[in-house]
Design an enzyme around this catalytic site. Structure first.
Site, PDB file in Angstrom:
ATOM      1  N   TYR A   1       5.108  -8.350  -3.208  1.00  0.00           N
ATOM      2  CA  TYR A   1       6.506  -7.922  -3.273  1.00  0.00           C
ATOM      3  C   TYR A   1       6.714  -6.497  -3.759  1.00  0.00           C
ATOM      4  O   TYR A   1       7.707  -6.189  -4.409  1.00  0.00           O
ATOM      5  CB  TYR A   1       7.405  -8.907  -4.039  1.00  0.00           C
TER       6      TYR A   1
ATOM      7  N   CYS B   1      -9.597  -6.640   3.627  1.00  0.00           N
ATOM      8  CA  CYS B   1      -9.282  -6.330   5.015  1.00  0.00           C
ATOM      9  C   CYS B   1      -7.817  -6.574   5.373  1.00  0.00           C
ATOM     10  O   CYS B   1      -7.517  -7.431   6.208  1.00  0.00           O
ATOM     11  CB  CYS B   1     -10.202  -7.118   5.929  1.00  0.00           C
TER      12      CYS B   1
END
Ligand SMILES: *Cc1c(COP(=O)(O)O)cnc(C)c1O
Length: 425
Positions: free
Chosen positions: A322, A350
């Site tokens: 967030y 990744c």
């Protein structure tokens, strides 16, 4: 935070961060135990100055471990859990089950059975269906609070009252569900109604929502002649991640909250309840830093510089999740170094979103092997850590008055696959 440079080297809680990192490796989460004890004592001092009966119940989801539980026990804290795993950790850490409160919007029958068998005595009911479930599973009366939704919307600076709030947590006082639940609890053979719980939100910097909730809840209690012994006001007291954030003002804030509590109880002729608060983040967040080692430094000329560290979203998910902002500082200041320059500090996992901080000022000559510290990582970091990319969960240490103590060992490669089952030939 007790962070300062001494001869250009970062010191935390009076200890040299580089030496700790050399001893335990990186990524490493380092807590200053004194900071956590200080916050726990501060809540005790403030609450005991206002009411005779109170509990400070730490929300263990913020950070839990056996030593954390031992620390909480030493500081006379109670503990909130929301799963069998948090409960098991608390019990194994040695806390008395009578000091544990079981929360959650979907406690499974197995979890309720486990909690009862362990001797947990206070459950926070969060739905109508849980009333029947717990009543059936318990074979002698257990104490319950009802989680209500007082209809107070919050954000960091403002609050507004709304008639109805859309939430998976609690039962609305506005639409009659909470009242229905109280009546059903009172009818249930194995449930003893003790009072009300609400949790308004997180990172609250202002007592106004707490004051407003007291008004709404006491008006409602009075309208329906509901007597309570326990009032649990939840947690969510704000901390300072960066200088944009405002900490919840503990002393002044509770002055306002208890003034309103006393007004409401005396206005309606109720007795002052046993008050519970549930701080999580405000006890642990500012008590810790995470130390990483810098690896690849990639320049995109005229655009940006990416500084990659040896961890990422596996131990720091709040920024990808967030957009949470953190301060990131060098562990060694370079007197030889150029000025600070804004860089993107990124993890090694990744996902492009694997970012620890964008445009964070770090020395322009930062290079492989340097250490950086991310501040305010004591809450919702280790507890949200994952093994994505088969990354190992970091080690955790506490700085104490006697030095540095290992709290959680770094995960090992063997532990990563210990539950895997190979195919037979
Ligand atoms: C998460 C939670 C808390 C603690 O919130 P913090 O922001 O960490 O203080 C307290 N009570 C309940 C019910 C919670 O869900």
């Amino acid at each position: 935070m007790s962070l300062e440079y001494h001869n250009d080297k970062l010191q935390f809680g009076g200890q040299d961060v580089t030496s700790i990192a050399e001893r335990f490796g990186t990524p490493l989460i380092i807590y200053d135990e004194a900071h956590m004890r200080g916050m726990m004592r501060r809540y005790h001092t403030v609450l005991s100055s206002h009411v005779e009966h109170y509990s400070v119940s730490y929300a263990s989801k913020a950070f839990t471990s056996l030593q954390m539980i031992q620390l909480l026990k030493e500081e006379d804290m109670e503990i909130d859990v929301v799963s069998s795993g948090e409960l098991y950790t608390a019990i194994r850490g040695g806390i008395d089950p009578s000091r544990i409160k079981f929360h959650g919007n979907n406690k499974t029958p197995e979890e309720l059975e486990f909690a009862l068998a362990q001797g947990v005595t206070l459950f926070i009911i969060d739905s109508l269906d849980e009333i029947t479930l717990l009543d059936e599973i318990a074979d002698s009366p257990v104490n319950v609070l009802l989680r209500v939704n007082p209809g107070v919307d919050v954000d960091t600076h403002e609050f507004i009252s709304t008639g109805q709030t859309d939430s998976k947590f609690g039962l609305s006082i506005a639409d009659g569900t909470a009242l229905k639940a109280v009546k059903e609890i009172e009818k249930a053979e194995n449930l003893d109604f003790k009072g009300i719980h609400y949790h308004l939100g997180s990172q609250l910097s202002d007592p106004a929502p707490f004051v407003n909730a007291l008004t709404a809840v006491y008006d409602w209690l009075n309208d329906h002649e509901i007597e309570i012994e326990i009032l649990n006001m939840g947690g969510g007291f704000g901390v300072r991640y960066t200088d944009e954030d405002i900490r919840f003002p503990v002393e002044e804030g509770f002055d306002e909250i208890f003034t309103r509590l006393k007004e409401m109880t005396s206005q309606y002729g109720f007795s002052i309840p046993h008050v519970i608060i549930e701080p999580g983040r405000s006890i642990t967040a500012e008590a810790a830093i995470t130390v990483y080692e810098v690896g690849t430094v990639k320049d995109i000329p005229g655009v940006s510089r990416y500084v990659s560290v040896n961890g990422g979203m596996s131990d720091h998910i709040r920024t990808p999740l967030y957009g949470a902002e953190y301060d990131i500082i060098p562990v060694t200041q370079r007197p030889d170094g150029a000025d600070s320059t804004p860089v993107n500090v990124v993890g090694k996992l990744c996902e492009s979103g694997d970012i620890i901080g964008k445009n964070k000022p770090l020395p322009a000559n930062i290079r492989r092997g340097d250490l950086v510290a991310v501040k305010t990582t004591g809450a919702y970091h280790y507890s949200m850590a994952s093994n994505y990319n088969q990354m190992l969960k970091p080690a955790v240490v506490f700085i104490t008055s006697d030095g540095v103590r290992e709290v959680i060992k770094r995960q090992t490669l063997d532990q990563l696959i210990q539950n895997d089952v190979l195919m037979e030939d």
